[in-house]
Design a protein around this motif. Structure first.
Motif, PDB file in Angstrom:
ATOM      1  N   LEU A  51       0.819  -1.217   0.000  1.00  0.00           N
ATOM      2  CA  LEU A  51       0.000   0.000   0.000  1.00  0.00           C
ATOM      3  C   LEU A  51       0.853   1.268   0.000  1.00  0.00           C
ATOM      4  CD1 LEU A  51      -2.979   0.803   0.005  1.00  0.00           C
ATOM      5  CD2 LEU A  51      -2.887   0.888   2.508  1.00  0.00           C
ATOM      6  N   THR A  52       1.965   1.235   0.731  1.00  0.00           N
ATOM      7  CA  THR A  52       2.820   2.432   0.777  1.00  0.00           C
ATOM      8  C   THR A  52       3.392   2.766  -0.596  1.00  0.00           C
ATOM      9  OG1 THR A  52       4.683   1.019   1.447  1.00  0.00           O
ATOM     10  CG2 THR A  52       3.472   2.145   3.196  1.00  0.00           C
ATOM     11  N   PHE A  53       3.693   1.740  -1.390  1.00  0.00           N
ATOM     12  CA  PHE A  53       4.202   1.984  -2.738  1.00  0.00           C
ATOM     13  C   PHE A  53       3.145   2.680  -3.595  1.00  0.00           C
ATOM     14  CE2 PHE A  53       7.054  -2.004  -2.286  1.00  0.00           C
ATOM     15  CZ  PHE A  53       8.002  -1.259  -1.605  1.00  0.00           C
ATOM     16  N   TRP A  54       1.919   2.160  -3.529  1.00  0.00           N
ATOM     17  CA  TRP A  54       0.856   2.721  -4.367  1.00  0.00           C
ATOM     18  C   TRP A  54       0.484   4.138  -3.928  1.00  0.00           C
ATOM     19  CZ3 TRP A  54       1.281   0.022  -8.317  1.00  0.00           C
ATOM     20  CH2 TRP A  54       1.402  -1.362  -8.272  1.00  0.00           C
ATOM     21  N   VAL A  55       0.489   4.375  -2.626  1.00  0.00           N
ATOM     22  CA  VAL A  55       0.199   5.731  -2.131  1.00  0.00           C
ATOM     23  C   VAL A  55       1.274   6.700  -2.611  1.00  0.00           C
ATOM     24  CG1 VAL A  55       0.045   7.168  -0.055  1.00  0.00           C
ATOM     25  CG2 VAL A  55      -1.119   4.957  -0.127  1.00  0.00           C
ATOM     26  N   THR A  56       2.525   6.242  -2.582  1.00  0.00           N
ATOM     27  CA  THR A  56       3.625   7.086  -3.063  1.00  0.00           C
ATOM     28  C   THR A  56       3.456   7.418  -4.538  1.00  0.00           C
ATOM     29  OG1 THR A  56       5.137   6.070  -1.458  1.00  0.00           O
ATOM     30  CG2 THR A  56       6.131   7.264  -3.300  1.00  0.00           C
ATOM     31  N   VAL A  57       3.058   6.428  -5.324  1.00  0.00           N
ATOM     32  CA  VAL A  57       2.842   6.651  -6.757  1.00  0.00           C
ATOM     33  C   VAL A  57       1.714   7.661  -6.979  1.00  0.00           C
ATOM     34  CG1 VAL A  57       2.061   5.570  -8.904  1.00  0.00           C
ATOM     35  CG2 VAL A  57       3.758   4.421  -7.475  1.00  0.00           C
ATOM     36  N   VAL A  58       0.648   7.545  -6.204  1.00  0.00           N
ATOM     37  CA  VAL A  58      -0.477   8.487  -6.329  1.00  0.00           C
ATOM     38  C   VAL A  58      -0.017   9.905  -6.004  1.00  0.00           C
ATOM     39  CG1 VAL A  58      -2.706   9.158  -5.347  1.00  0.00           C
ATOM     40  CG2 VAL A  58      -2.251   6.754  -5.880  1.00  0.00           C
ATOM     41  N   ILE A  59       0.767  10.041  -4.935  1.00  0.00           N
ATOM     42  CA  ILE A  59       1.274  11.369  -4.559  1.00  0.00           C
ATOM     43  C   ILE A  59       2.174  11.933  -5.653  1.00  0.00           C
ATOM     44  CG2 ILE A  59       2.750  12.607  -2.924  1.00  0.00           C
ATOM     45  CD1 ILE A  59       1.753  10.665  -0.760  1.00  0.00           C
ATOM     46  N   MET A  60       3.046  11.085  -6.186  1.00  0.00           N
ATOM     47  CA  MET A  60       3.944  11.532  -7.254  1.00  0.00           C
ATOM     48  C   MET A  60       3.172  11.965  -8.495  1.00  0.00           C
ATOM     49  SD  MET A  60       6.909   8.594  -6.889  1.00  0.00           S
ATOM     50  CE  MET A  60       7.851   9.121  -8.322  1.00  0.00           C
ATOM     51  N   SER A  61       2.064  11.293  -8.762  1.00  0.00           N
ATOM     52  CA  SER A  61       1.306  11.576  -9.985  1.00  0.00           C
ATOM     53  C   SER A  61       0.684  12.972  -9.998  1.00  0.00           C
ATOM     54  CB  SER A  61       0.213  10.521 -10.180  1.00  0.00           C
ATOM     55  OG  SER A  61      -0.779  10.638  -9.170  1.00  0.00           O
ATOM     56  N   VAL A  62       0.501  13.566  -8.824  1.00  0.00           N
ATOM     57  CA  VAL A  62      -0.107  14.904  -8.767  1.00  0.00           C
ATOM     58  C   VAL A  62       0.939  16.004  -8.601  1.00  0.00           C
ATOM     59  CG1 VAL A  62      -2.270  14.003  -7.839  1.00  0.00           C
ATOM     60  CG2 VAL A  62      -0.488  14.769  -6.259  1.00  0.00           C
ATOM     61  N   LEU A  63       2.206  15.623  -8.578  1.00  0.00           N
ATOM     62  CA  LEU A  63       3.270  16.614  -8.471  1.00  0.00           C
ATOM     63  C   LEU A  63       3.725  17.054  -9.858  1.00  0.00           C
ATOM     64  CD1 LEU A  63       5.464  15.017  -5.632  1.00  0.00           C
ATOM     65  CD2 LEU A  63       3.762  16.840  -5.414  1.00  0.00           C
ATOM     66  N   ALA A  64       3.967  18.343  -9.997  1.00  0.00           N
ATOM     67  CA  ALA A  64       4.380  18.888 -11.290  1.00  0.00           C
ATOM     68  C   ALA A  64       5.703  18.289 -11.759  1.00  0.00           C
ATOM     69  CB  ALA A  64       4.506  20.409 -11.191  1.00  0.00           C
ATOM     70  N   LEU A  65       6.553  17.915 -10.802  1.00  0.00           N
ATOM     71  CA  LEU A  65       7.857  17.349 -11.132  1.00  0.00           C
ATOM     72  C   LEU A  65       7.738  16.069 -11.956  1.00  0.00           C
ATOM     73  CD1 LEU A  65      10.958  17.461 -10.703  1.00  0.00           C
ATOM     74  CD2 LEU A  65      10.610  16.135  -8.598  1.00  0.00           C
ATOM     75  N   TYR A  66       6.636  15.330 -11.737  1.00  0.00           N
ATOM     76  CA  TYR A  66       6.449  14.047 -12.425  1.00  0.00           C
ATOM     77  C   TYR A  66       5.302  14.111 -13.440  1.00  0.00           C
ATOM     78  CZ  TYR A  66       9.390  12.371  -8.621  1.00  0.00           C
ATOM     79  OH  TYR A  66      10.430  12.195  -7.738  1.00  0.00           O
ATOM     80  N   SER A  67       5.033  15.286 -13.939  1.00  0.00           N
ATOM     81  CA  SER A  67       3.894  15.460 -14.853  1.00  0.00           C
ATOM     82  C   SER A  67       4.063  14.685 -16.157  1.00  0.00           C
ATOM     83  CB  SER A  67       3.685  16.947 -15.154  1.00  0.00           C
ATOM     84  OG  SER A  67       4.864  17.499 -15.732  1.00  0.00           O
TER      85      SER A  67
END
Length: 204
Positions: A51-67
């Motif tokens: 779950l921690t991996f998927w939550v991290t991916v979700v957070i990254m997906s909304v950051l401009a750095l990883y757009s």
């Protein structure tokens, strides 16, 4: 020979071939019901554990750095610094308890010693690679790690952890079913023996 008997022969042959193999040999004695129950438990366990991996991916997906990053890129970024190694060891850890459990004369955990050997082997591999990785990243030492191979070893350890954890779950299902069946069989034997003794007494 009808189709049913033919399939039964093939199944028995496959079980006979599989049974001698370390780690997975016990699968030959697991029923479809054991596998069905184990698959459900396994996917619930792996979903919760990652779950921690998927939550991290979700957070990254909304950051401009990883757009511009793809989902696979973000997943790889999440596990590229040794996280998969530590996860694999902790995920497979409960197998050690299951394999070494004292069964008090009941059917032993299939391939217990092989599971212990495998756990120790990949735990050592994971610890060495993770230690070197942290020395290079955290301590900023130029060790010259081949990161492609580090990732490949991480995937190998992760895959082995998944296989071992699944076999442990399905073996526990099989042993649980066998343990539940034993009292019933003992009672049936006792009842048959009592009926036989009673019949003998009446005849005499």
């Amino acid at each position: 020979m009808n189709l049913t008997n033919c399939l039964k022969m093939i199944s028995n042959l496959f079980r006979a071939i599989l049974r001698p193999f370390p780690l997975i040999g016990g699968l030959a004695d697991c029923s479809r019901k054991d596998h069905a129950s184990a698959i459900k438990d396994f996917f619930l366990t792996i979903t919760f554990s990652t779950l921690t991996f998927w939550v991290t991916v979700v957070i990254m997906s909304v950051l401009a750095l990883y757009s511009t990053a793809t989902t696979s890129d973000m997943i790889l970024k999440t596990v590229s610094n040794g996280e998969l190694l530590t996860f694999s060891v902790s995920f497979a850890g409960p197998i050690l308890l299951a394999a070494m459990q004292d069964r008090n004369g009941k059917s032993p955990f299939p391939g217990a010693i092989w599971h212990v050997y495998a756990l120790w082997a990949f735990a050592i591999i994971a610890a060495v690679i993770f230690g070197l990785l942290k020395l290079q990243v955290v301590a900023n030492l130029n060790i010259g790690l081949n990161m492609d191979r580090v990732r490949n070893w991480s995937y190998f350890v992760f895959g082995l952890a998944l296989v071992l954890r699944y076999t442990a779950i399905v073996y526990q299902k099989m042993l649980g079913a066998a343990d539940a069946l034993m009292p019933k069989q003992d009672k049936e034997f006792s009842d048959e023996w009592a009926a036989h003794a009673k019949k003998k007494g009446q005849e005499s």
